[in-house]
Motif scaffolding. Structure first.
Motif, PDB file in Angstrom:
ATOM      1  N   SER A  59      36.013  44.453  41.964  1.00  0.00           N
ATOM      2  CA  SER A  59      36.895  44.607  40.817  1.00  0.00           C
ATOM      3  C   SER A  59      37.895  45.743  41.052  1.00  0.00           C
ATOM      4  O   SER A  59      39.080  45.619  40.728  1.00  0.00           O
ATOM      5  CB  SER A  59      36.065  44.878  39.557  1.00  0.00           C
ATOM      6  OG  SER A  59      36.904  45.058  38.445  1.00  0.00           O
ATOM      7  N   LEU A  60      37.421  46.837  41.627  1.00  0.00           N
ATOM      8  CA  LEU A  60      38.315  47.966  41.908  1.00  0.00           C
ATOM      9  C   LEU A  60      39.355  47.594  42.961  1.00  0.00           C
ATOM     10  O   LEU A  60      40.534  47.912  42.819  1.00  0.00           O
ATOM     11  CB  LEU A  60      37.485  49.171  42.376  1.00  0.00           C
ATOM     12  CG  LEU A  60      36.688  49.865  41.275  1.00  0.00           C
ATOM     13  CD1 LEU A  60      35.580  50.732  41.873  1.00  0.00           C
ATOM     14  CD2 LEU A  60      37.616  50.714  40.395  1.00  0.00           C
ATOM     15  N   VAL A  61      38.916  46.903  43.998  1.00  0.00           N
ATOM     16  CA  VAL A  61      39.854  46.457  45.042  1.00  0.00           C
ATOM     17  C   VAL A  61      40.907  45.534  44.429  1.00  0.00           C
ATOM     18  O   VAL A  61      42.096  45.610  44.767  1.00  0.00           O
ATOM     19  CB  VAL A  61      39.099  45.758  46.197  1.00  0.00           C
ATOM     20  CG1 VAL A  61      40.068  45.047  47.140  1.00  0.00           C
ATOM     21  CG2 VAL A  61      38.261  46.776  46.964  1.00  0.00           C
ATOM     22  N   GLY A  62      40.483  44.696  43.513  1.00  0.00           N
ATOM     23  CA  GLY A  62      41.416  43.787  42.831  1.00  0.00           C
ATOM     24  C   GLY A  62      42.467  44.521  42.021  1.00  0.00           C
ATOM     25  O   GLY A  62      43.525  43.967  41.711  1.00  0.00           O
ATOM     26  N   GLN A  63      42.185  45.778  41.696  1.00  0.00           N
ATOM     27  CA  GLN A  63      43.138  46.602  40.943  1.00  0.00           C
ATOM     28  C   GLN A  63      43.909  47.552  41.863  1.00  0.00           C
ATOM     29  O   GLN A  63      44.545  48.497  41.403  1.00  0.00           O
ATOM     30  CB  GLN A  63      42.403  47.407  39.869  1.00  0.00           C
ATOM     31  CG  GLN A  63      41.772  46.562  38.785  1.00  0.00           C
ATOM     32  CD  GLN A  63      42.807  45.879  37.925  1.00  0.00           C
ATOM     33  OE1 GLN A  63      43.768  46.507  37.476  1.00  0.00           O
ATOM     34  NE2 GLN A  63      42.641  44.596  37.691  1.00  0.00           N
ATOM     35  N   GLY A  64      43.788  47.316  43.179  1.00  0.00           N
ATOM     36  CA  GLY A  64      44.585  48.094  44.115  1.00  0.00           C
ATOM     37  C   GLY A  64      43.904  49.297  44.729  1.00  0.00           C
ATOM     38  O   GLY A  64      44.534  50.057  45.472  1.00  0.00           O
ATOM     39  N   VAL A  65      42.611  49.500  44.448  1.00  0.00           N
ATOM     40  CA  VAL A  65      41.899  50.636  45.040  1.00  0.00           C
ATOM     41  C   VAL A  65      41.512  50.260  46.473  1.00  0.00           C
ATOM     42  O   VAL A  65      41.070  49.139  46.735  1.00  0.00           O
ATOM     43  CB  VAL A  65      40.634  50.979  44.209  1.00  0.00           C
ATOM     44  CG1 VAL A  65      39.866  52.137  44.834  1.00  0.00           C
ATOM     45  CG2 VAL A  65      41.029  51.304  42.764  1.00  0.00           C
ATOM     46  N   ALA A  66      41.666  51.196  47.404  1.00  0.00           N
ATOM     47  CA  ALA A  66      41.314  50.942  48.799  1.00  0.00           C
ATOM     48  C   ALA A  66      39.830  50.595  48.913  1.00  0.00           C
ATOM     49  O   ALA A  66      39.002  51.139  48.166  1.00  0.00           O
ATOM     50  CB  ALA A  66      41.626  52.178  49.647  1.00  0.00           C
ATOM     51  N   GLU A  67      39.507  49.698  49.850  1.00  0.00           N
ATOM     52  CA  GLU A  67      38.137  49.200  49.960  1.00  0.00           C
ATOM     53  C   GLU A  67      37.097  50.293  50.131  1.00  0.00           C
ATOM     54  O   GLU A  67      36.041  50.259  49.484  1.00  0.00           O
ATOM     55  CB  GLU A  67      38.029  48.199  51.118  1.00  0.00           C
ATOM     56  CG  GLU A  67      38.619  46.848  50.777  1.00  0.00           C
ATOM     57  CD  GLU A  67      38.357  45.812  51.849  1.00  0.00           C
ATOM     58  OE1 GLU A  67      37.393  45.977  52.633  1.00  0.00           O
ATOM     59  OE2 GLU A  67      39.111  44.839  51.904  1.00  0.00           O
ATOM     60  N   ASP A  68      37.347  51.262  51.008  1.00  0.00           N
ATOM     61  CA  ASP A  68      36.347  52.307  51.233  1.00  0.00           C
ATOM     62  C   ASP A  68      36.148  53.160  49.987  1.00  0.00           C
ATOM     63  O   ASP A  68      35.028  53.511  49.632  1.00  0.00           O
ATOM     64  CB  ASP A  68      36.685  53.167  52.456  1.00  0.00           C
ATOM     65  CG  ASP A  68      38.036  53.852  52.354  1.00  0.00           C
ATOM     66  OD1 ASP A  68      38.879  53.427  51.538  1.00  0.00           O
ATOM     67  OD2 ASP A  68      38.251  54.828  53.098  1.00  0.00           O
ATOM     68  N   ARG A  69      37.239  53.463  49.296  1.00  0.00           N
ATOM     69  CA  ARG A  69      37.119  54.260  48.066  1.00  0.00           C
ATOM     70  C   ARG A  69      36.424  53.445  46.979  1.00  0.00           C
ATOM     71  O   ARG A  69      35.589  53.962  46.228  1.00  0.00           O
ATOM     72  CB  ARG A  69      38.498  54.710  47.581  1.00  0.00           C
ATOM     73  CG  ARG A  69      38.370  55.604  46.347  1.00  0.00           C
ATOM     74  CD  ARG A  69      39.612  56.386  46.036  1.00  0.00           C
ATOM     75  NE  ARG A  69      39.334  57.329  44.957  1.00  0.00           N
ATOM     76  CZ  ARG A  69      40.134  57.530  43.921  1.00  0.00           C
ATOM     77  NH1 ARG A  69      41.290  56.898  43.842  1.00  0.00           N
ATOM     78  NH2 ARG A  69      39.816  58.391  42.989  1.00  0.00           N
ATOM     79  N   ALA A  70      36.755  52.164  46.884  1.00  0.00           N
ATOM     80  CA  ALA A  70      36.126  51.295  45.889  1.00  0.00           C
ATOM     81  C   ALA A  70      34.616  51.230  46.110  1.00  0.00           C
ATOM     82  O   ALA A  70      33.833  51.296  45.153  1.00  0.00           O
ATOM     83  CB  ALA A  70      36.736  49.895  45.957  1.00  0.00           C
ATOM     84  N   ALA A  71      34.208  51.123  47.369  1.00  0.00           N
ATOM     85  CA  ALA A  71      32.769  51.065  47.683  1.00  0.00           C
ATOM     86  C   ALA A  71      32.077  52.360  47.273  1.00  0.00           C
ATOM     87  O   ALA A  71      30.978  52.331  46.707  1.00  0.00           O
ATOM     88  CB  ALA A  71      32.569  50.796  49.170  1.00  0.00           C
ATOM     89  N   ARG A  72      32.710  53.497  47.547  1.00  0.00           N
ATOM     90  CA  ARG A  72      32.106  54.789  47.189  1.00  0.00           C
ATOM     91  C   ARG A  72      32.019  54.945  45.671  1.00  0.00           C
ATOM     92  O   ARG A  72      31.004  55.426  45.145  1.00  0.00           O
ATOM     93  CB  ARG A  72      32.902  55.940  47.801  1.00  0.00           C
ATOM     94  CG  ARG A  72      32.743  56.060  49.311  1.00  0.00           C
ATOM     95  CD  ARG A  72      33.263  57.392  49.837  1.00  0.00           C
ATOM     96  NE  ARG A  72      34.652  57.633  49.488  1.00  0.00           N
ATOM     97  CZ  ARG A  72      35.697  57.298  50.253  1.00  0.00           C
ATOM     98  NH1 ARG A  72      35.507  56.683  51.397  1.00  0.00           N
ATOM     99  NH2 ARG A  72      36.923  57.582  49.874  1.00  0.00           N
ATOM    100  N   LEU A  73      33.074  54.547  44.974  1.00  0.00           N
ATOM    101  CA  LEU A  73      33.058  54.643  43.510  1.00  0.00           C
ATOM    102  C   LEU A  73      31.978  53.739  42.911  1.00  0.00           C
ATOM    103  O   LEU A  73      31.280  54.126  41.974  1.00  0.00           O
ATOM    104  CB  LEU A  73      34.427  54.268  42.934  1.00  0.00           C
ATOM    105  CG  LEU A  73      35.531  55.313  43.076  1.00  0.00           C
ATOM    106  CD1 LEU A  73      36.897  54.710  42.717  1.00  0.00           C
ATOM    107  CD2 LEU A  73      35.235  56.524  42.194  1.00  0.00           C
ATOM    108  N   ALA A  74      31.834  52.542  43.468  1.00  0.00           N
ATOM    109  CA  ALA A  74      30.825  51.609  42.966  1.00  0.00           C
ATOM    110  C   ALA A  74      29.421  52.174  43.156  1.00  0.00           C
ATOM    111  O   ALA A  74      28.574  52.090  42.255  1.00  0.00           O
ATOM    112  CB  ALA A  74      30.959  50.259  43.667  1.00  0.00           C
ATOM    113  N   THR A  75      29.179  52.779  44.314  1.00  0.00           N
ATOM    114  CA  THR A  75      27.879  53.405  44.569  1.00  0.00           C
ATOM    115  C   THR A  75      27.638  54.540  43.586  1.00  0.00           C
ATOM    116  O   THR A  75      26.533  54.686  43.042  1.00  0.00           O
ATOM    117  CB  THR A  75      27.802  53.931  46.019  1.00  0.00           C
ATOM    118  OG1 THR A  75      27.936  52.819  46.909  1.00  0.00           O
ATOM    119  CG2 THR A  75      26.480  54.640  46.285  1.00  0.00           C
ATOM    120  N   LEU A  76      28.671  55.343  43.358  1.00  0.00           N
ATOM    121  CA  LEU A  76      28.556  56.457  42.409  1.00  0.00           C
ATOM    122  C   LEU A  76      28.210  55.943  41.012  1.00  0.00           C
ATOM    123  O   LEU A  76      27.336  56.500  40.338  1.00  0.00           O
ATOM    124  CB  LEU A  76      29.859  57.258  42.373  1.00  0.00           C
ATOM    125  CG  LEU A  76      29.900  58.396  41.338  1.00  0.00           C
ATOM    126  CD1 LEU A  76      28.878  59.463  41.676  1.00  0.00           C
ATOM    127  CD2 LEU A  76      31.301  58.995  41.272  1.00  0.00           C
TER     128      LEU A  76
END
Length: 198
Positions: free
Chosen positions: A143-160
Motif C-alpha cells: 500500500s505504501l509503495v502504491g502511494q510512491g514510497v520507496a520499496e525499502d522504506r515501505a518495508a521498514r515502515l510496515a515492519t515498524l
C-alpha cells in the motif's frame, strides 16, 4: 447424507479453529490444553484428534492462520483507501479486541510467537505466526509503495507498524489501559502520513 455429514464436520472443524484462536488470544498457547480447546469449541475431544492428527501444534497453527486471515482481510479492504486508512483499521481491530475483552485478550499470533521455546521454532504454530506477520507487513508495504514510497522504506515502515502495534497491545493488557495504543496510533499515523506526503 454424505453432504450433510461433510457440512457438519466442516462446521465442527471451523468451530474448533475459531475456539482455539479465542482461547490462545486470552490464555496463550502454553496454558491451553487440547481438552480445554475441545470443550471451549463444544466438540468431543475425539473430534479434535480426528480433524487435527498433528495435535495441539496443528490446531494452534490453523488457529493462528484463521486469526491472521481475518486481520488480513480487513487490512486488504481498508488499504484500498490508502495506508493511513489501513493503519486505522488495524489499530481499531486491536483496540476493540482489548477493550471488548476487558483487557483479557490480545493477539493469538503474538502469543504463539513469544511462548514457544527456541527448539520449537520450526513448529507449525511458530511457522504460521511468522507467515501471518509477513503477510501483514507485505500488505502494508504494498500500500505504501502504491502511494510512491520507496520499496525499502515501505518495508521498514510496515515492519515498524506491525511490531509497534503488537507490542503495544501487550502493554495495554499489562497496564489495563488503552492509552499506549492511542499514543502509538497517533505517532504511527503521523509517520505514515509524512511518508506518503500530500
Amino acid at each position: 447424507m454424505g453432504k450433510e455429514g461433510s457440512k457438519e464436520g466442516s462446521g465442527a472443524r471451523r468451530r474448533m479453529v475459531a475456539g482455539a484462536a479465542d482461547m490462545i488470544r486470552r490464555r496463550g498457547l502454553a496454558s491451553t490444553s487440547v481438552r480445554e480447546l475441545a470443550a471451549h469449541a463444544q466438540t468431543p475431544l475425539g473430534s479434535t484428534y480426528h480433524y487435527f492428527p498433528g495435535g495441539k501444534q496443528q490446531l494452534a497453527a490453523e488457529a493462528v492462520r484463521f486469526a491472521g486471515g481475518y486481520v488480513s482481510a480487513t487490512l486488504t479492504r481498508e488499504l484500498a483507501a490508502g495506508p493511513v486508512a489501513g493503519l486505522r483499521a488495524f489499530l481499531d481491530l486491536w483496540r476493540a479486541t482489548v477493550l471488548d475483552s476487558d483487557f483479557r485478550a490480545g493477539c493469538p499470533v503474538l502469543a504463539v510467537a513469544v511462548e514457544e521455546q527456541p527448539a520449537q521454532a520450526e513448529s507449525g504454530a511458530v511457522a504460521a505466526a511468522a507467515e501471518v506477520f509477513a503477510e501483514w507487513e507485505a500488505l502494508l508495504a504494498r500500500s505504501l509503495v502504491g502511494q510512491g514510497v520507496a520499496e525499502d522504506r515501505a518495508a521498514r515502515l510496515a515492519t515498524l507498524v506491525v511490531a509497534a502495534v503488537e507490542g503495544t497491545v501487550a502493554m495495554c493488557r499489562a497496564k489495563r489501559d488503552i492509552r499506549p495504543l492511542d499514543d502509538t496510533a497517533a505517532q504511527l499515523e503521523e509517520l505514515l502520513a509524512a511518508a506518503v506526503g500530500p
